[in-house]
Each structure stands twice: as C-alpha cells, then as structure tokens.
Design a protein around this motif. Structure first.
Motif, PDB file in Angstrom:
ATOM      1  N   ARG A   1      14.302 -24.193  22.285  1.00  0.00           N
ATOM      2  CA  ARG A   1      14.066 -24.255  23.550  1.00  0.00           C
ATOM      3  C   ARG A   1      13.830 -22.983  24.115  1.00  0.00           C
ATOM      4  N   GLU A   2      14.615 -22.175  23.909  1.00  0.00           N
ATOM      5  CA  GLU A   2      14.151 -20.477  24.428  1.00  0.00           C
ATOM      6  C   GLU A   2      13.009 -19.942  23.975  1.00  0.00           C
ATOM      7  N   TYR A   3      12.943 -20.166  22.418  1.00  0.00           N
ATOM      8  CA  TYR A   3      11.875 -19.598  21.823  1.00  0.00           C
ATOM      9  C   TYR A   3      10.559 -19.839  22.478  1.00  0.00           C
ATOM     10  N   ILE A   4      10.589 -21.402  22.512  1.00  0.00           N
ATOM     11  CA  ILE A   4       9.339 -22.118  22.887  1.00  0.00           C
ATOM     12  C   ILE A   4       9.051 -21.648  24.238  1.00  0.00           C
TER      13      ILE A   4
ATOM     14  N   ASP B   1       9.835 -18.831  25.977  1.00  0.00           N
ATOM     15  CA  ASP B   1       9.357 -17.549  25.960  1.00  0.00           C
ATOM     16  C   ASP B   1       8.011 -17.255  25.295  1.00  0.00           C
ATOM     17  N   SER B   2       7.719 -18.210  24.371  1.00  0.00           N
ATOM     18  CA  SER B   2       6.204 -18.388  23.674  1.00  0.00           C
ATOM     19  C   SER B   2       5.318 -18.617  24.804  1.00  0.00           C
ATOM     20  N   GLN B   3       5.785 -19.740  25.318  1.00  0.00           N
ATOM     21  CA  GLN B   3       5.041 -20.354  26.591  1.00  0.00           C
ATOM     22  C   GLN B   3       4.530 -19.272  27.773  1.00  0.00           C
ATOM     23  N   ASP B   4       5.614 -18.426  28.082  1.00  0.00           N
ATOM     24  CA  ASP B   4       5.403 -17.433  29.324  1.00  0.00           C
ATOM     25  C   ASP B   4       4.436 -16.255  28.703  1.00  0.00           C
ATOM     26  N   GLU B   5       4.622 -16.052  27.406  1.00  0.00           N
ATOM     27  CA  GLU B   5       3.672 -14.991  26.866  1.00  0.00           C
ATOM     28  C   GLU B   5       2.420 -15.468  26.699  1.00  0.00           C
ATOM     29  N   TRP B   6       2.086 -16.676  26.380  1.00  0.00           N
ATOM     30  CA  TRP B   6       0.733 -17.430  26.306  1.00  0.00           C
ATOM     31  C   TRP B   6       0.448 -17.034  27.771  1.00  0.00           C
ATOM     32  N   ARG B   7       1.051 -17.702  28.807  1.00  0.00           N
ATOM     33  CA  ARG B   7       0.390 -17.761  30.290  1.00  0.00           C
ATOM     34  C   ARG B   7       0.309 -16.145  30.758  1.00  0.00           C
ATOM     35  N   TRP B   8       1.077 -15.346  30.081  1.00  0.00           N
ATOM     36  CA  TRP B   8       0.813 -13.891  30.596  1.00  0.00           C
ATOM     37  C   TRP B   8      -0.460 -13.526  30.088  1.00  0.00           C
ATOM     38  N   ASN B   9      -0.780 -13.570  28.657  1.00  0.00           N
ATOM     39  CA  ASN B   9      -1.911 -13.220  28.079  1.00  0.00           C
ATOM     40  C   ASN B   9      -3.110 -14.025  28.662  1.00  0.00           C
ATOM     41  N   GLN B  10      -3.150 -15.262  28.859  1.00  0.00           N
ATOM     42  CA  GLN B  10      -4.242 -15.809  29.545  1.00  0.00           C
ATOM     43  C   GLN B  10      -4.640 -15.329  31.092  1.00  0.00           C
TER      44      GLN B  10
END
Length: 76
Positions: A29-32, A34-43
């Motif tokens: 859950r934490e990994y997912i 974090d991955s979603q946050d990173e994806w949003r930041w990149n977008q």
C-alpha cells in the motif's frame, strides 16, 4: 500477462502466515501510494516544464542585461 503476475503474487501471499501477509500488504500500500505520488508529480512537472524553462530564460536574459536583482529570502 498482468493478470498472471497478480495471480502469482496472490498465491505467494496466501502461502504466508497472516501476520506476514498483513505486513507485506501494508508495504505494498505504501509503495503504491508513493508510486502514485511520483506519477502525479511527474505529470504536474511535465505540464509546467515549458513555463519553468521560459522563466529561467527570462531570468538569465535579465541578469545578462544587468537587470537582475538579488533575492531577499526573508521577503519570500
């Protein structure tokens, strides 16, 4: 292929004791998240990158023309 990978992960998890399953699921859950946050930041960064580049060009040009001013960080 994705469904096969998910099915494999589920089988592996099911073979573990409940306490380990819970710990692994919490890590996932934490990994997912974090991955979603990173994806949003990149977008977000991709949407504003051209504006940042233009602002940097303007600042560089102003400095070259002697129009640059030192920044007072206390006023930010």
């Amino acid at each position: 292929m994705l469904r096969e990978n998910i099915a494999t992960i589920v089988k592996i998890l099911e073979s573990l004791p409940d306490s380990q399953q819970e710990r692994i699921i919490e890590h996932l859950r934490e990994y997912i998240a974090d991955s979603q946050d990173e994806w949003r930041w990149n977008q977000s960064f991709q949407k504003t990158q051209s504006k940042l580049v233009e602002a940097a060009r303007q600042a560089k040009q102003q400095i070259a023309q002697g129009q640059g001013q030192s920044m007072d960080y206390d006023q930010l």
